[in-house]
Design an enzyme around this catalytic site. Structure first.
Site, PDB file in Angstrom:
ATOM      1  N   SER A 138       0.850  -1.191   0.000  1.00  0.00           N
ATOM      2  CA  SER A 138       0.000   0.000   0.000  1.00  0.00           C
ATOM      3  C   SER A 138       0.884   1.238   0.000  1.00  0.00           C
ATOM      4  O   SER A 138       1.968   1.232   0.591  1.00  0.00           O
ATOM      5  CB  SER A 138      -0.903   0.022   1.236  1.00  0.00           C
ATOM      6  OG  SER A 138      -1.569   1.270   1.355  1.00  0.00           O
ATOM      7  N   TYR A 151      -1.251  -0.526  10.488  1.00  0.00           N
ATOM      8  CA  TYR A 151      -1.477  -0.844   9.076  1.00  0.00           C
ATOM      9  C   TYR A 151      -0.300  -0.372   8.222  1.00  0.00           C
ATOM     10  O   TYR A 151       0.233  -1.128   7.403  1.00  0.00           O
ATOM     11  CB  TYR A 151      -2.773  -0.199   8.588  1.00  0.00           C
ATOM     12  CG  TYR A 151      -3.068  -0.465   7.126  1.00  0.00           C
ATOM     13  CD1 TYR A 151      -3.574  -1.697   6.728  1.00  0.00           C
ATOM     14  CD2 TYR A 151      -2.847   0.505   6.151  1.00  0.00           C
ATOM     15  CE1 TYR A 151      -3.848  -1.951   5.389  1.00  0.00           C
ATOM     16  CE2 TYR A 151      -3.113   0.261   4.819  1.00  0.00           C
ATOM     17  CZ  TYR A 151      -3.620  -0.973   4.441  1.00  0.00           C
ATOM     18  OH  TYR A 151      -3.874  -1.221   3.115  1.00  0.00           O
TER      19      TYR A 151
END
Length: 253
Positions: A138, A151
């Site tokens: 990501s 995350y």
């Protein structure tokens, strides 16, 4: 050298969102697809969008025994493409409010799960001297993203796993790359915008607009664009140990 022609691809987390979009794109490009995830019902729904030879199998990627059982169940398949998409978004709150169990849960799926899947499905690729692994990272792992510490840390770990594993197995014919999407329109981002709006005291629309404004295209990425990127990466036979940004210009380097 990567396998030629249409191959069998295993996609984790294929019951919805990016996993479903990636599976649809791979099937559309002529690949046979094996769909995996924790719950069979959404996997069957994805299978209904694909060809009749689509296979469904359940797994908890964070559990070593579950992954080993999956590999045994699929021993009759020649998995030439492994797309490690399964992941969880984790909490949206300041680091000081994140409980250790919440942190561990994110790394269990996003990092440990990827390691276990690679460990289980690499050996046959190495024996054949061909195969592709694409790990979903990501852009959040490469730029500050307030309130999302576990995350973002897990996604940076994915990039490190990718480059190091690629260096290990590239000489034996297996390519390993990562794809860093973001922000992608869908249920997960809607959930993040809702939680961020609560933390910041703004509307969900404002939270989304603030996030999208960081991208130079001024918009979110669409799920089908991520699927198309995976197909394109498989066609780029010289791509190896690379991390590809698909962020509408959120990351420029």
């Amino acid at each position: 050298m990567a396998d030629a022609g249409h191959r069998t691809a295993l996609v984790s987390g294929a019951g919805n969102g990016l996993g479903r979009a990636i599976a649809v794109a791979l099937a559309g490009a002529g690949h046979r697809v094996v769909l995996t995830g924790r719950r069979r019902e959404p996997l069957e729904a994805t299978a209904g969008l694909l060809g009749a030879d689509t296979r469904v199998a359940t797994v908890d990627v964070a559990d070593a025994a579950s992954v080993e059982a999956l590999a045994a169940e699929l021993a009759d398949e020649q998995i030439s493409v492994l797309v490690n998409n399964a992941g969880v978004p984790g909490p949206v709150k300041p680091l000081g409010e994140i409980e250790p169990d919440e942190w561990d849960d994110v790394f269990a799926v996003n990092v440990r799960g990827m390691y276990l899947m690679c460990r289980a499905f690499l050996p046959p690729m190495l024996e054949r001297g061909a195969g592709d692994i694409i790990n979903l990272a990501s852009v959040s792992g490469k730029r500050p993203l307030a309130l999302r510490t576990p995350y973002t840390a897990s996604k940076m770990a994915v990039i490190g796993l990718t480059t190091t594993l690629g260096a290990e197995v590239g000489p034996r014919g297996v390519r390993v790359n990562s794809l860093s999407p973001g922000p992608v329109r869908g249920e997960r981002m809607a959930r993040n915008f809702r939680l961020e709006a609560q933390q910041l005291g703004v509307s969900e629309a404002e939270a989304e607009a603030r996030f999208a404004s960081r991208a130079t295209l001024g918009r979110l990425v669409e799920e089908h664009e991520v699927g198309a990127a995976v197909v394109a990466m498989l066609q780029m036979t010289g791509l190896h140990c690379a991390d590809i940004d698909l962020s509408a210009g959120m990351v420029a380097r």
